[in-house]
Scaffold this active site. Structure first.
Site, PDB file in Angstrom:
ATOM      1  CG  MET A  30       1.464  -8.858   5.939  1.00  0.00           C
ATOM      2  SD  MET A  30      -0.103  -9.334   5.237  1.00  0.00           S
ATOM      3  CE  MET A  30      -0.261  -8.148   3.929  1.00  0.00           C
ATOM      4  CG  HIS A  37       8.289  -3.038   5.358  1.00  0.00           C
ATOM      5  ND1 HIS A  37       8.207  -3.351   4.027  1.00  0.00           N
ATOM      6  CD2 HIS A  37       7.058  -3.250   5.881  1.00  0.00           C
ATOM      7  CE1 HIS A  37       6.979  -3.750   3.745  1.00  0.00           C
ATOM      8  NE2 HIS A  37       6.252  -3.691   4.846  1.00  0.00           N
ATOM      9  CB  SER A 185       2.695   0.052  -1.221  1.00  0.00           C
ATOM     10  OG  SER A 185       1.945  -1.144  -1.326  1.00  0.00           O
ATOM     11  NE  ARG A 187      -2.036  -5.649  -1.759  1.00  0.00           N
ATOM     12  CZ  ARG A 187      -2.344  -5.705  -0.453  1.00  0.00           C
ATOM     13  NH1 ARG A 187      -2.128  -4.654   0.315  1.00  0.00           N
ATOM     14  NH2 ARG A 187      -2.864  -6.801   0.059  1.00  0.00           N
TER      15      ARG A 187
HETATM   16  O1  PAF Z   1       0.460  -3.807   7.794  1.00  0.00           O
HETATM   17  C1  PAF Z   1       0.695  -5.008   7.569  1.00  0.00           C
HETATM   18  O2  PAF Z   1       1.631  -5.369   6.856  1.00  0.00           O
HETATM   19  C2  PAF Z   1      -0.227  -6.070   8.149  1.00  0.00           C
HETATM   20  O3  PAF Z   1      -1.542  -5.653   8.149  1.00  0.00           O
HETATM   21  C3  PAF Z   1       0.196  -6.541   9.542  1.00  0.00           C
HETATM   22  C4  PAF Z   1       0.112  -5.434  10.564  1.00  0.00           C
HETATM   23  C5  PAF Z   1       1.613  -7.085   9.488  1.00  0.00           C
HETATM   24  C6  PAF Z   1      -0.714  -7.679  10.029  1.00  0.00           C
HETATM   25  O4  PAF Z   1      -0.647  -8.764   9.171  1.00  0.00           O
END
Ligand code: PAF
Length: 284
Positions: A30, A37, A185, A187
């Site tokens: 997201m 990530h 995260s 967040r």
């Molecule tokens: O883990 C996430 O960031 C979200 O849940 C995903 C897998 C991209 C789906 O929107």
């Protein structure tokens, strides 16, 4: 790196790789990309020739009153980060592209989706499964990389992929942590300095459970109560759940047996920010 925002163009690109037998990996995100990530993108790179990173803040997985509108977005920064880790295609559709007017179809995995996160966030996994299924259909990946931090998401998405015969291998990447142990995260940026300092209690409570289990404690209620006591020493913390569950069914466990590998997971609000974390432990 190419930036693609339309479903049709994404599918066209993916079809082009097929005849050349290029293996495609997808890293669904997201956005607001952090080191966690980037480690998923690196793992994708190791497992495929073509890496597609997706950035889409998916409205259907947020309940009313959750942080959909304030979720951090910075596509310029994300593009630079994704590209520097070797992303070949950044797929950044907008909401109208993924959910055009008249959209009606949703994917659900009942049972697993109703526990833990799903109990606290009704409809969350229906939104996750729907968007992941759509991304799989747009990208047609051979491999998809998800983070262990969202342990329940991994289980639910894997079940969906199996049940719907998506020919995708799911790879799970370990949780990346800040220096003090707080799980990375998007967040975390919401936390004030005081909350940031207190947020590490999630990880400390998991470490405590690991110590208790290592010292022979087998009673799950007792372990959970010790974790909760520790969390409640932090004034900004409000516990949503602390769970010790079977790692594949997510059914709560009463006691542990030697050789069990339970999933210890928790969700705690630190001030206004809801954080999750988990650990799997092999019971000695
Ligand atoms: O883990 C996430 O960031 C979200 O849940 C995903 C897998 C991209 C789906 O929107």
């Amino acid at each position: 790196m190419r930036i693609v925002s339309s479903v049709q163009e994404m599918q066209r690109q993916s079809r082009e790789f097929r005849p050349r037998s290029k293996k495609i990996a997808v890293v669904p995100t997201m956005g607001s990309l952090h080191e966690g990530h980037l480690s998923l993108i690196r793992l994708a790179r190791e497992n495929a020739e073509i890496v597609v990173t997706t950035v889409f803040v998916n409205p259907t997985q947020f309940a009313e009153g959750e942080d959909f509108t304030k979720y951090p977005r910075d596509i310029e920064r994300d593009s630079l980060a994704a590209e520097s880790e070797g992303t070949d295609i950044l797929f950044v559709p907008d909401v109208e592209e993924m959910y055009p007017k008249g959209f009606r179809t949703f994917v659900e995995v009942p049972g697993l989706s109703g526990l833990l996160e799903g109990k606290s966030r009704p409809g969350h996994f229906r939104g996750v499964c729907t968007i992941v299924a759509k991304l799989f259909n747009c990208i047609m990946p051979d491999v998809a990389v998800f983070g262990q931090k969202d342990a329940q998401q991994v289980l639910v998405v894997s079940k969906m992929a199996r049940d719907l015969d998506f020919p995708v291998r799911i790879i799970v990447a370990p949780t990346l942590r800040e220096g003090d142990g707080l799980a990375m995260s998007s967040r975390n940026v919401y936390l004030s300095p005081v909350e940031r300092a207190e947020a590490v209690v999630l990880y400390h409570s998991l470490q405590l459970s690991e110590r208790l289990i290592g010292n022979g404690e087998r009673n799950c209620r007792l372990i959970i109560s010790e974790m909760e006591k520790l969390i409640m020493t932090k004034p900004s913390a409000r516990i949503d759940y602390v769970s010790i569950a079977d790692a594949s069914t997510l059914m709560e466990l009463e006691s542990l047996q030697r050789g069990d590998v339970p999933l210890l997971s928790l969700a705690v609000k630190i001030g206004g920010t809801r954080l999750i974390d988990n650990l799997t432990i092999k019971v000695p």
